[in-house]
Write a protein that holds these residues in place. Structure first.
Motif, PDB file in Angstrom:
ATOM      1  N   ARG A 277       0.810  -1.215   0.000  1.00 43.55           N
ATOM      2  CA  ARG A 277       0.000   0.000   0.000  1.00 43.55           C
ATOM      3  C   ARG A 277       0.847   1.271   0.000  1.00 43.55           C
ATOM      4  N   ASP A 278       2.110   1.144   0.322  1.00 43.00           N
ATOM      5  CA  ASP A 278       2.984   2.313   0.391  1.00 43.00           C
ATOM      6  C   ASP A 278       3.378   2.771  -1.014  1.00 43.00           C
ATOM      7  N   ARG A 279       3.224   4.055  -1.276  1.00 47.25           N
ATOM      8  CA  ARG A 279       3.667   4.648  -2.533  1.00 47.25           C
ATOM      9  C   ARG A 279       4.741   5.676  -2.207  1.00 47.25           C
ATOM     10  N   PHE A 280       5.935   5.495  -2.798  1.00 41.77           N
ATOM     11  CA  PHE A 280       7.001   6.456  -2.555  1.00 41.77           C
ATOM     12  C   PHE A 280       6.700   7.761  -3.298  1.00 41.77           C
ATOM     13  N   TYR A 281       6.526   7.674  -4.582  1.00 35.32           N
ATOM     14  CA  TYR A 281       6.164   8.831  -5.403  1.00 35.32           C
ATOM     15  C   TYR A 281       5.877   8.316  -6.813  1.00 35.32           C
ATOM     16  N   ASN A 282       5.319   9.186  -7.650  1.00 35.64           N
ATOM     17  CA  ASN A 282       5.046   8.805  -9.033  1.00 35.64           C
ATOM     18  C   ASN A 282       6.295   9.083  -9.853  1.00 35.64           C
ATOM     19  N   VAL A 283       7.077   8.044 -10.078  1.00 35.54           N
ATOM     20  CA  VAL A 283       8.351   8.206 -10.777  1.00 35.54           C
ATOM     21  C   VAL A 283       8.126   8.576 -12.240  1.00 35.54           C
ATOM     22  N   GLY A 284       7.026   8.107 -12.821  1.00 34.30           N
ATOM     23  CA  GLY A 284       6.722   8.472 -14.205  1.00 34.30           C
ATOM     24  C   GLY A 284       6.475   9.959 -14.357  1.00 34.30           C
ATOM     25  N   GLU A 285       5.668  10.521 -13.462  1.00 29.12           N
ATOM     26  CA  GLU A 285       5.385  11.954 -13.489  1.00 29.12           C
ATOM     27  C   GLU A 285       6.645  12.765 -13.199  1.00 29.12           C
TER      28      GLU A 285
ATOM     29  N   ARG B 186      16.266  11.442 -22.586  1.00 26.65           N
ATOM     30  CA  ARG B 186      15.739  10.173 -22.088  1.00 26.65           C
ATOM     31  C   ARG B 186      15.946  10.087 -20.581  1.00 26.65           C
ATOM     32  N   SER B 187      15.035   9.373 -19.907  1.00 33.38           N
ATOM     33  CA  SER B 187      15.138   9.178 -18.461  1.00 33.38           C
ATOM     34  C   SER B 187      15.528   7.746 -18.134  1.00 33.38           C
ATOM     35  N   ILE B 188      16.412   7.604 -17.127  1.00 32.34           N
ATOM     36  CA  ILE B 188      16.839   6.289 -16.652  1.00 32.34           C
ATOM     37  C   ILE B 188      16.730   6.259 -15.128  1.00 32.34           C
ATOM     38  N   LEU B 189      16.044   5.247 -14.611  1.00 33.81           N
ATOM     39  CA  LEU B 189      15.998   5.025 -13.172  1.00 33.81           C
ATOM     40  C   LEU B 189      17.050   3.974 -12.834  1.00 33.81           C
ATOM     41  N   LEU B 190      18.045   4.376 -12.042  1.00 36.82           N
ATOM     42  CA  LEU B 190      19.166   3.489 -11.722  1.00 36.82           C
ATOM     43  C   LEU B 190      18.990   2.926 -10.316  1.00 36.82           C
ATOM     44  N   ALA B 191      18.792   1.609 -10.225  1.00 36.49           N
ATOM     45  CA  ALA B 191      18.696   0.932  -8.920  1.00 36.49           C
ATOM     46  C   ALA B 191      20.113   0.622  -8.454  1.00 36.49           C
ATOM     47  N   THR B 192      20.579   1.349  -7.440  1.00 32.33           N
ATOM     48  CA  THR B 192      21.989   1.264  -7.057  1.00 32.33           C
ATOM     49  C   THR B 192      22.289   0.187  -6.028  1.00 32.33           C
ATOM     50  N   ASN B 193      21.268  -0.412  -5.434  1.00 33.27           N
ATOM     51  CA  ASN B 193      21.489  -1.529  -4.516  1.00 33.27           C
ATOM     52  C   ASN B 193      21.321  -2.824  -5.298  1.00 33.27           C
ATOM     53  N   ASN B 194      22.423  -3.509  -5.561  1.00 33.89           N
ATOM     54  CA  ASN B 194      22.368  -4.718  -6.388  1.00 33.89           C
ATOM     55  C   ASN B 194      21.704  -5.894  -5.694  1.00 33.89           C
ATOM     56  N   ASN B 195      21.400  -5.742  -4.415  1.00 39.57           N
ATOM     57  CA  ASN B 195      20.715  -6.818  -3.685  1.00 39.57           C
ATOM     58  C   ASN B 195      19.198  -6.713  -3.789  1.00 39.57           C
ATOM     59  N   THR B 196      18.712  -5.684  -4.448  1.00 35.08           N
ATOM     60  CA  THR B 196      17.270  -5.519  -4.615  1.00 35.08           C
ATOM     61  C   THR B 196      16.935  -5.388  -6.100  1.00 35.08           C
ATOM     62  N   ARG B 197      15.651  -5.517  -6.392  1.00 41.17           N
ATOM     63  CA  ARG B 197      15.207  -5.490  -7.790  1.00 41.17           C
ATOM     64  C   ARG B 197      13.987  -4.578  -7.904  1.00 41.17           C
ATOM     65  N   ILE B 198      13.932  -3.811  -8.985  1.00 40.30           N
ATOM     66  CA  ILE B 198      12.765  -2.972  -9.277  1.00 40.30           C
ATOM     67  C   ILE B 198      12.051  -3.545 -10.493  1.00 40.30           C
ATOM     68  N   GLU B 199      10.835  -3.995 -10.281  1.00 45.15           N
ATOM     69  CA  GLU B 199      10.023  -4.530 -11.378  1.00 45.15           C
ATOM     70  C   GLU B 199       9.305  -3.376 -12.071  1.00 45.15           C
ATOM     71  N   ASP B 200       9.442  -3.295 -13.393  1.00 46.27           N
ATOM     72  CA  ASP B 200       8.885  -2.171 -14.141  1.00 46.27           C
ATOM     73  C   ASP B 200       7.630  -2.598 -14.895  1.00 46.27           C
ATOM     74  N   ASN B 201       6.475  -2.156 -14.406  1.00 41.69           N
ATOM     75  CA  ASN B 201       5.209  -2.395 -15.106  1.00 41.69           C
ATOM     76  C   ASN B 201       4.709  -1.127 -15.804  1.00 41.69           C
ATOM     77  N   PHE B 202       5.517  -0.071 -15.761  1.00 43.82           N
ATOM     78  CA  PHE B 202       5.162   1.213 -16.364  1.00 43.82           C
ATOM     79  C   PHE B 202       5.631   1.263 -17.821  1.00 43.82           C
ATOM     80  N   ASN B 203       6.864   0.803 -18.034  1.00 45.19           N
ATOM     81  CA  ASN B 203       7.439   0.622 -19.373  1.00 45.19           C
ATOM     82  C   ASN B 203       7.575   1.913 -20.181  1.00 45.19           C
ATOM     83  N   LEU B 204       7.630   3.063 -19.512  1.00 45.42           N
ATOM     84  CA  LEU B 204       7.817   4.318 -20.232  1.00 45.42           C
ATOM     85  C   LEU B 204       9.131   5.006 -19.868  1.00 45.42           C
TER      86      LEU B 204
END
Length: 347
Positions: free
Chosen positions: A167-175, A202-220
């Protein structure tokens, strides 16, 4: 015993979190300085550099439970503020950690490139922070570093969510990334009309903690980890930006660069006051508790308020014993008399 005003004055004298606003670079140092000053005020001689705000929260909870202060307004407001302080520090620490990892990863680029770090721009009231702007012959990449302690997902609406707390939303990264692209393009366009097409950014979201994963369902927007960021930038196909074009763009960005001031999310004057009030409340409650214990000990000692009763106790015991013996004797005599009459009749 401590005085509320003295505690507040000592915390203010450190100079931490006493201004109305700070730059992004200043904020973390100020928050950590306030944290240290608060811990030193509470723990005094037992202070250690390994203590953090969550230790202070735990300590105050123990004190509130011990002295029945949990329902006080001061305690509730104090714990709320300290929890937000802890989250703010943690967020800024993770942000700084992510930016360090990002700079290290971008240092491996082998293509021709220029990098601008920690840029703040504004266009028509829209203020944007850029962790990194990377210019290559193929285009301009906005890199947003994100250090997360757990797996996350970008949902179809562009919101970055924790996969632990759905239920937690950090922020709208797309916006957020769309706004950054827009502001950067307008800054360049205003300085050099027609210099670059909108698709060049172009925009790139860089996940800097290699022990975690960001699943992208936005695809933009592009999402990658530290190992993938360089190939992603190097293999990009797009408009060719010559060196002089990139130099002109960099000049435009540097001229438009601003320094934003941020107001703390916490009222630190109120926090200092609540902390001082609670410390004094605990000390007074502790003093009352010690006073009650001393009265109890005094009452149990010879010469205390119960000493007269204690001196009368042996007399009461003697009377009770005498009565018991008399009753026993009377009862024994009656039994003997009855036995003798019974034997006489039988004979």
């Amino acid at each position: 015993m401590s005085d509320t005003n003295n505690i507040i004055n000592r915390l203010e004298a450190t100079g931490y979190m006493t201004k109305a606003s700070y730059t992004h670079e200043q904020l973390l140092d100020e928050l950590k300085g306030f944290e240290k000053a608060s811990l030193q005020e509470v723990y005094r001689a037992s202070y250690s550099d390994c203590l953090r705000t969550y230790d202070l929260i735990s300590h105050f909870r123990d004190m509130a439970s011990q002295y029945a202060l949990c329902d006080t307004e001061v305690y509730g407001r104090l714990i709320w503020s300290l929890q937000h302080l802890s989250k703010e520090i943690s967020s800024l620490v993770n942000g700084a950690r992510g930016e360090r990892c990002m700079r290290r990863s971008l240092g491996w680029l082998t293509c021709e490139h220029e990098i601008l770090l920690n840029v703040e721009l504004e266009y028509e009231g829209e203020r944007c922070e850029y962790d990194a702007i990377v210019l290559t012959p193929s285009g301009i990449d906005i890199v947003e570093s994100k250090y997360l302690g757990h797996d996350a997902v970008i949902d179809k609406d562009g919101f970055l969510r924790s996969q632990i707390k759905s239920r937690d939303r950090f922020y709208n990264v797309g916006e957020k990334m769309r706004a950054k692209e827009h502001v950067l393009f307008k800054v360049i366009e205003n300085a050099h009309p027609g210099a670059i097409p909108r698709s060049c950014i172009r925009s790139i979201l860089l996940a800097t903690n290699n022990n975690t994963r960001i699943e992208d369902n936005f695809n933009l927007i592009d999402v990658c980890n530290c190992g993938k960021i360089c190939p992603l930038i190097e293999n990009r196909k797009g408009p060719f930006l010559k060196g002089d074009y990139r130099a002109a763009i960099i000049s435009a960005i540097e001229e438009a660069r601003q320094v934003f001031l941020y107001e703390p999310a916490i009222d630190f004057d109120q926090l200092r006051s609540d902390m001082a009030d609670f410390i004094v409340m605990v000390e007074r409650a502790s003093a009352r508790s010690v006073s009650i214990e001393e009265c109890s000990i005094e009452a149990e000692e010879p010469g205390g308020i119960l000493s007269g009763a204690m001196r009368r106790e042996p007399i009461s015991e003697i009377v009770n014993d005498a009565i018991s013996i008399a009753l026993y004797a009377i009862g024994g005599g009656a039994i003997c008399y009855g036995m003798s009459k019974l034997i006489h009749k039988l004979s």
